[in-house]
Design a protein around this motif. Sequence first.
Motif, PDB file in Angstrom:
ATOM      1  N   ILE A 206       6.210  -1.575  -8.114  1.00 22.01           N
ATOM      2  CA  ILE A 206       5.864  -2.160  -6.817  1.00 22.01           C
ATOM      3  C   ILE A 206       4.502  -1.638  -6.381  1.00 22.01           C
TER       4      ILE A 206
ATOM      5  N   LYS B 163       0.072  -3.167  -1.226  1.00 20.36           N
ATOM      6  CA  LYS B 163       0.233  -4.607  -0.992  1.00 20.36           C
ATOM      7  C   LYS B 163       1.519  -4.880  -0.228  1.00 20.36           C
ATOM      8  N   ARG B 164       2.590  -4.212  -0.616  1.00 25.29           N
ATOM      9  CA  ARG B 164       3.896  -4.407   0.035  1.00 25.29           C
ATOM     10  C   ARG B 164       3.817  -4.003   1.515  1.00 25.29           C
TER      11      ARG B 164
ATOM     12  N   GLU C 212       1.856  -6.637   3.473  1.00 20.08           N
ATOM     13  CA  GLU C 212       2.647  -7.864   3.674  1.00 20.08           C
ATOM     14  C   GLU C 212       3.680  -7.672   4.783  1.00 20.08           C
TER      15      GLU C 212
ATOM     16  N   VAL D  14      12.728  -5.941  -3.227  1.00 16.88           N
ATOM     17  CA  VAL D  14      11.893  -7.137  -3.206  1.00 16.88           C
ATOM     18  C   VAL D  14      12.690  -8.395  -3.520  1.00 16.88           C
TER      19      VAL D  14
END
Length: 193
Positions: free
Chosen positions: A3, A7-8, A11, A66
């Motif tokens: 992961i 970025k996660r 978001e 995710v």
Amino acid sequence: MSIDIGKRLKEIRKSKGLSQRQLASRSGVTNGSISMIEMNRTSPSVASLKKVLEGIPMSLSEFFSVEEQEAEQYFFTKGELKELSPAILSAIGINGNIDQVSIKQVGDASRHSLQILYECYPPGADTGKDMITHEAEEGGIIVSGEIEVTVDNQVQILKAGDSYLFDSRLKHRFRNISTGDCIIISACTPPSF
């Protein structure tokens, strides 16, 4: 599966309608810290990531989950167990030879108050000299093999049929010092990763 933490986080922050400054204020960290994490210029410690996620609010388990299941699933085949990635293991403080440790999760722990794991420690596998701590209670039963478990200042070698149960806020470590694989079925509440 690995992961991209930056970025996660970006978001999730945007999906909640938060600016970096707002998340920083809610989390009690600097705006620069949020920016550095999102650009993957720094890898946050588990404590730092937990602190940032509290500003959303979100658990580590939710952050690293995710996959979304459409319908509630009650039964799982061996092939449906979810391998926890090295990024997740690293985030909870497993800093030893994590490429050797296999930890598989039953279902989506973010949807439950209990996390069940199938753990395999090959010979020499170790969660690391720096002991682990997290907000939970955990217990397990050794299915096969043997493992050295350290909790606080107590060390015990457990063999097939032996078990453990402790407050995970105590420093702990798992290390396979034998010549064969060690298989453990464990549970953690609340889910910690």
